[in-house]
Design an enzyme around this catalytic site. Structure first.
Site, PDB file in Angstrom:
ATOM      1  N   ARG A   1       5.880   5.431   1.613  1.00 54.33           N
ATOM      2  CA  ARG A   1       4.741   6.342   1.714  1.00 54.33           C
ATOM      3  C   ARG A   1       4.571   6.759   3.168  1.00 54.33           C
ATOM      4  O   ARG A   1       4.945   5.999   4.078  1.00 54.33           O
ATOM      5  CB  ARG A   1       3.494   5.578   1.239  1.00 54.33           C
ATOM      6  CG  ARG A   1       2.267   6.430   1.080  1.00 54.33           C
ATOM      7  CD  ARG A   1       1.099   5.586   0.565  1.00 54.33           C
ATOM      8  NE  ARG A   1      -0.011   6.457   0.211  1.00 54.33           N
ATOM      9  CZ  ARG A   1      -1.210   6.016  -0.130  1.00 54.33           C
ATOM     10  NH1 ARG A   1      -1.458   4.714  -0.187  1.00 54.33           N
ATOM     11  NH2 ARG A   1      -2.173   6.866  -0.432  1.00 54.33           N
TER      12      ARG A   1
ATOM     13  N   TRP B   1       1.017   1.500  -8.879  1.00 58.25           N
ATOM     14  CA  TRP B   1       1.374   2.688  -9.667  1.00 58.25           C
ATOM     15  C   TRP B   1       2.791   2.549 -10.239  1.00 58.25           C
ATOM     16  O   TRP B   1       3.024   2.746 -11.434  1.00 58.25           O
ATOM     17  CB  TRP B   1       1.270   3.890  -8.742  1.00 58.25           C
ATOM     18  CG  TRP B   1       1.412   5.233  -9.353  1.00 58.25           C
ATOM     19  CD1 TRP B   1       1.375   5.551 -10.693  1.00 58.25           C
ATOM     20  CD2 TRP B   1       1.589   6.464  -8.647  1.00 58.25           C
ATOM     21  NE1 TRP B   1       1.508   6.897 -10.848  1.00 58.25           N
ATOM     22  CE2 TRP B   1       1.640   7.484  -9.618  1.00 58.25           C
ATOM     23  CE3 TRP B   1       1.697   6.801  -7.294  1.00 58.25           C
ATOM     24  CZ2 TRP B   1       1.805   8.830  -9.265  1.00 58.25           C
ATOM     25  CZ3 TRP B   1       1.860   8.135  -6.952  1.00 58.25           C
ATOM     26  CH2 TRP B   1       1.909   9.134  -7.922  1.00 58.25           C
TER      27      TRP B   1
ATOM     28  N   HIS C   1       7.413  -7.406  -1.650  1.00 58.20           N
ATOM     29  CA  HIS C   1       7.162  -6.659  -0.409  1.00 58.20           C
ATOM     30  C   HIS C   1       8.162  -7.084   0.662  1.00 58.20           C
ATOM     31  O   HIS C   1       8.075  -6.656   1.818  1.00 58.20           O
ATOM     32  CB  HIS C   1       5.741  -6.930   0.100  1.00 58.20           C
ATOM     33  CG  HIS C   1       4.658  -6.266  -0.712  1.00 58.20           C
ATOM     34  ND1 HIS C   1       4.776  -4.994  -1.214  1.00 58.20           N
ATOM     35  CD2 HIS C   1       3.427  -6.698  -1.101  1.00 58.20           C
ATOM     36  CE1 HIS C   1       3.671  -4.674  -1.870  1.00 58.20           C
ATOM     37  NE2 HIS C   1       2.844  -5.683  -1.822  1.00 58.20           N
TER      38      HIS C   1
ATOM     39  N   THR D   1       2.775   0.449  -5.009  1.00 59.58           N
ATOM     40  CA  THR D   1       3.292  -0.638  -5.856  1.00 59.58           C
ATOM     41  C   THR D   1       2.603  -0.694  -7.218  1.00 59.58           C
ATOM     42  O   THR D   1       3.268  -0.778  -8.260  1.00 59.58           O
ATOM     43  CB  THR D   1       3.056  -2.002  -5.151  1.00 59.58           C
ATOM     44  OG1 THR D   1       3.186  -1.840  -3.748  1.00 59.58           O
ATOM     45  CG2 THR D   1       3.991  -3.057  -5.669  1.00 59.58           C
TER      46      THR D   1
ATOM     47  N   GLY E   1      -6.091   7.311  -3.844  1.00 59.09           N
ATOM     48  CA  GLY E   1      -4.832   7.778  -4.415  1.00 59.09           C
ATOM     49  C   GLY E   1      -4.458   9.185  -3.969  1.00 59.09           C
ATOM     50  O   GLY E   1      -3.840   9.933  -4.724  1.00 59.09           O
TER      51      GLY E   1
ATOM     52  N   LYS F   1       0.813  -1.247   0.000  1.00 60.62           N
ATOM     53  CA  LYS F   1       0.000   0.000   0.000  1.00 60.62           C
ATOM     54  C   LYS F   1       0.833   1.278   0.000  1.00 60.62           C
ATOM     55  O   LYS F   1       0.430   2.310   0.524  1.00 60.62           O
ATOM     56  CB  LYS F   1      -0.989   0.034   1.182  1.00 60.62           C
ATOM     57  CG  LYS F   1      -1.850  -1.185   1.267  1.00 60.62           C
ATOM     58  CD  LYS F   1      -2.668  -1.387   0.022  1.00 60.62           C
ATOM     59  CE  LYS F   1      -3.026  -2.832  -0.163  1.00 60.62           C
ATOM     60  NZ  LYS F   1      -3.338  -3.170  -1.541  1.00 60.62           N
TER      61      LYS F   1
ATOM     62  N   ARG G   1      -8.252   3.131  -4.709  1.00 58.66           N
ATOM     63  CA  ARG G   1      -9.258   3.638  -3.767  1.00 58.66           C
ATOM     64  C   ARG G   1      -9.381   5.143  -3.948  1.00 58.66           C
ATOM     65  O   ARG G   1     -10.286   5.611  -4.608  1.00 58.66           O
ATOM     66  CB  ARG G   1      -8.878   3.250  -2.322  1.00 58.66           C
ATOM     67  CG  ARG G   1      -9.967   3.540  -1.284  1.00 58.66           C
ATOM     68  CD  ARG G   1      -9.488   3.171   0.114  1.00 58.66           C
ATOM     69  NE  ARG G   1      -8.353   3.969   0.555  1.00 58.66           N
ATOM     70  CZ  ARG G   1      -8.433   5.099   1.245  1.00 58.66           C
ATOM     71  NH1 ARG G   1      -9.605   5.579   1.597  1.00 58.66           N
ATOM     72  NH2 ARG G   1      -7.339   5.771   1.597  1.00 58.66           N
TER      73      ARG G   1
HETATM   74  P1  PAP Z   1      -0.212  -3.279  -3.104  1.00 60.97           P
HETATM   75  O1  PAP Z   1       0.969  -3.141  -2.215  1.00 60.97           O
HETATM   76  O2  PAP Z   1      -1.253  -4.207  -2.566  1.00 60.97           O
HETATM   77  O3  PAP Z   1       0.140  -3.561  -4.524  1.00 60.97           O
HETATM   78  P2  PAP Z   1      -0.316  -0.487  -3.588  1.00 60.97           P
HETATM   79  O4  PAP Z   1      -0.504  -0.348  -5.030  1.00 60.97           O
HETATM   80  O5  PAP Z   1       1.064  -0.326  -3.063  1.00 60.97           O
HETATM   81  O6  PAP Z   1      -0.932  -1.847  -3.087  1.00 60.97           O
HETATM   82  O7  PAP Z   1      -1.202   0.581  -2.809  1.00 60.97           O
HETATM   83  C1  PAP Z   1      -2.507   0.901  -3.152  1.00 60.97           C
HETATM   84  C2  PAP Z   1      -2.605   2.401  -2.940  1.00 60.97           C
HETATM   85  O8  PAP Z   1      -2.047   3.083  -4.066  1.00 60.97           O
HETATM   86  C3  PAP Z   1      -4.059   2.855  -2.843  1.00 60.97           C
HETATM   87  O9  PAP Z   1      -4.012   4.006  -2.004  1.00 60.97           O
HETATM   88  P3  PAP Z   1      -5.294   4.565  -1.220  1.00 60.97           P
HETATM   89  O10 PAP Z   1      -5.920   3.397  -0.531  1.00 60.97           O
HETATM   90  O11 PAP Z   1      -4.745   5.573  -0.254  1.00 60.97           O
HETATM   91  O12 PAP Z   1      -6.149   5.185  -2.236  1.00 60.97           O
HETATM   92  C4  PAP Z   1      -4.337   3.214  -4.279  1.00 60.97           C
HETATM   93  O13 PAP Z   1      -5.455   4.071  -4.444  1.00 60.97           O
HETATM   94  C5  PAP Z   1      -3.044   3.892  -4.673  1.00 60.97           C
HETATM   95  N1  PAP Z   1      -2.827   3.902  -6.125  1.00 60.97           N
HETATM   96  C6  PAP Z   1      -3.057   2.896  -7.008  1.00 60.97           C
HETATM   97  N2  PAP Z   1      -2.759   3.300  -8.238  1.00 60.97           N
HETATM   98  C7  PAP Z   1      -2.358   4.586  -8.154  1.00 60.97           C
HETATM   99  C8  PAP Z   1      -1.923   5.550  -9.117  1.00 60.97           C
HETATM  100  N3  PAP Z   1      -1.869   5.275 -10.395  1.00 60.97           N
HETATM  101  N4  PAP Z   1      -1.587   6.774  -8.662  1.00 60.97           N
HETATM  102  C9  PAP Z   1      -1.642   7.082  -7.350  1.00 60.97           C
HETATM  103  N5  PAP Z   1      -2.042   6.205  -6.386  1.00 60.97           N
HETATM  104  C10 PAP Z   1      -2.388   4.978  -6.788  1.00 60.97           C
END
Ligand code: PAP
Length: 317
Positions: A147, A67, A125, A65, A283, A62, A281
């Site tokens: 983050r 992104w 991770h 990743t 972002g 979270k 969610r």
């Molecule tokens: P993971 O470790 O399970 O792969 P990861 O992608 O690291 O998850 O984290 C998800 C977070 O990145 C979410 O944050 P939020 O819950 O605070 O919203 C998700 O919305 C955010 N996220 C995913 N894609 C993007 C993007 N393209 N740009 C910015 N934030 C993003």
């Protein structure tokens, strides 16, 4: 796959705890390892053969990743696919960049990774101290993203709550209890401070090997980080590419709004159980203020001060 007798006896010798959603974890080589990845992790440590051209994305869950996978895939494959034909438009980035411990080594002890397109892109991770020696000793590159832990905690909690509705492991702990465990480093792949420091120190000692990025910087100025990543992996943008606006196009393609609204990310499923939409969610930076109290933020500040002071790593929470 089940554990061998040797692995079972290793597990029995380890401290065990449940994560906030009830997921069983064990303390292995200093970190809280979800038990379902213990076997894949041991296989990865034993069998992974790094290539100098490999690129590995590393992060606490979270932290950005999904992104970073999209960005790195687009940077590395920019000569293979025009932006409007990018595989990202039809495929979630987790299916384009495979997790070492949560995918590659889950079904096979020694999977054939020879045919993964070059340069091979992987994610993990896992904390630095448990990475396969081959990966550490090769010239392969590691791109790390961290983050604000308050946002990361909130993001993880929402993710686990949604996942929980589909496939419960057990009782979800109340927010305050989960937060206290998090601050004490008890969470999947934690303690987060040790995770961050492992990669942070490595990036200082060997800046050609580890690039340390922050989600908040990427949000503030994606163009600058996209260029930084490209240079780090040895594929800098040419003047012509920059003039043609390719850096901006890649940033736009990988932006939260663009990826979240794609059909594949609205309806698809990852690893058989997790809906792709769970990875998108809000972002936002600073969403924690809507979920956590100022006292919780104070508590986190104390944790960061105790753990990070003197390291040079500053997290702006
Ligand atoms: P993971 O470790 O399970 O792969 P990861 O992608 O690291 O998850 O984290 C998800 C977070 O990145 C979410 O944050 P939020 O819950 O605070 O919203 C998700 O919305 C955010 N996220 C995913 N894609 C993007 C993007 N393209 N740009 C910015 N934030 C993003």
């Amino acid at each position: 796959m089940s554990l061998s007798m040797e692995e079972e006896s290793l597990l029995q010798s380890l401290e065990q705890q449940r994560n906030w959603d009830g997921l069983p974890m064990c303390k292995y080589q200093g970190f809280w390892c979800p038990i379902f990845i213990l076997r894949p992790l041991l296989s990865f440590q034993r069998n992974f053969k790094a290539r100098d051209s490999d690129i590995v994305l590393a992060s606490v869950p979270k932290s950005g990743t999904t992104w970073l996978k999209a960005l790195l895939f687009s940077i590395v494959n920019r000569n293979n696919f025009p932006i409007d034909q990018s595989p990202l438009l039809t495929t979630n980035s987790h299916k384009l960049v495979f997790s070492l411990e949560c995918f590659c080594y889950t079904k096979h002890d020694n999977p054939d990774l020879e045919n993964v397109p070059q340069p091979r892109l992987f994610s993990t991770h896992l904390p630095l101290q448990v990475l396969a020696n081959s990966l550490i000793n090769s010239k392969c590159k590691i791109v790390y993203i961290c983050r604000n832990p308050l946002d990361q905690f909130v993001s993880e909690r929402h993710f686990l709550l949604k996942k929980q509705r589909d496939k419960p492991y057990g009782e979800m702990l109340p927010l305050e209890e989960a937060f206290e465990l998090f601050c004490n480093g008890v969470h999947a792949f934690g303690p987060f401070c040790d995770h961050l420091l492992g990669y942070w120190n490595a990036s200082l000692e060997n800046p050609d090997k580890v690039l340390f990025l922050k989600y908040e910087d990427l949000k503030r100025d994606p163009l600058s980080d996209v260029k930084k990543i490209a240079e780090f992996v040895g594929l800098p943008f040419s003047e012509e590419e920059e003039k043609a606006g390719l850096v901006g196009e890649i940033s736009k393609l990988c932006s939260f709004d663009k990826l979240r609204d794609l059909e594949v990310n609205k309806t698809g499923v990852h690893a058989g159980t997790v809906k792709n939409k769970f990875f998108y969610r809000k972002g936002d930076v600073g969403d924690w203020v809507n979920h956590l109290t100022p006292e919780m933020a104070e508590r986190m500040k104390e944790v960061l001060e105790a753990k990070l002071t003197g390291s040079g790593l500053v997290l702006d929470i």
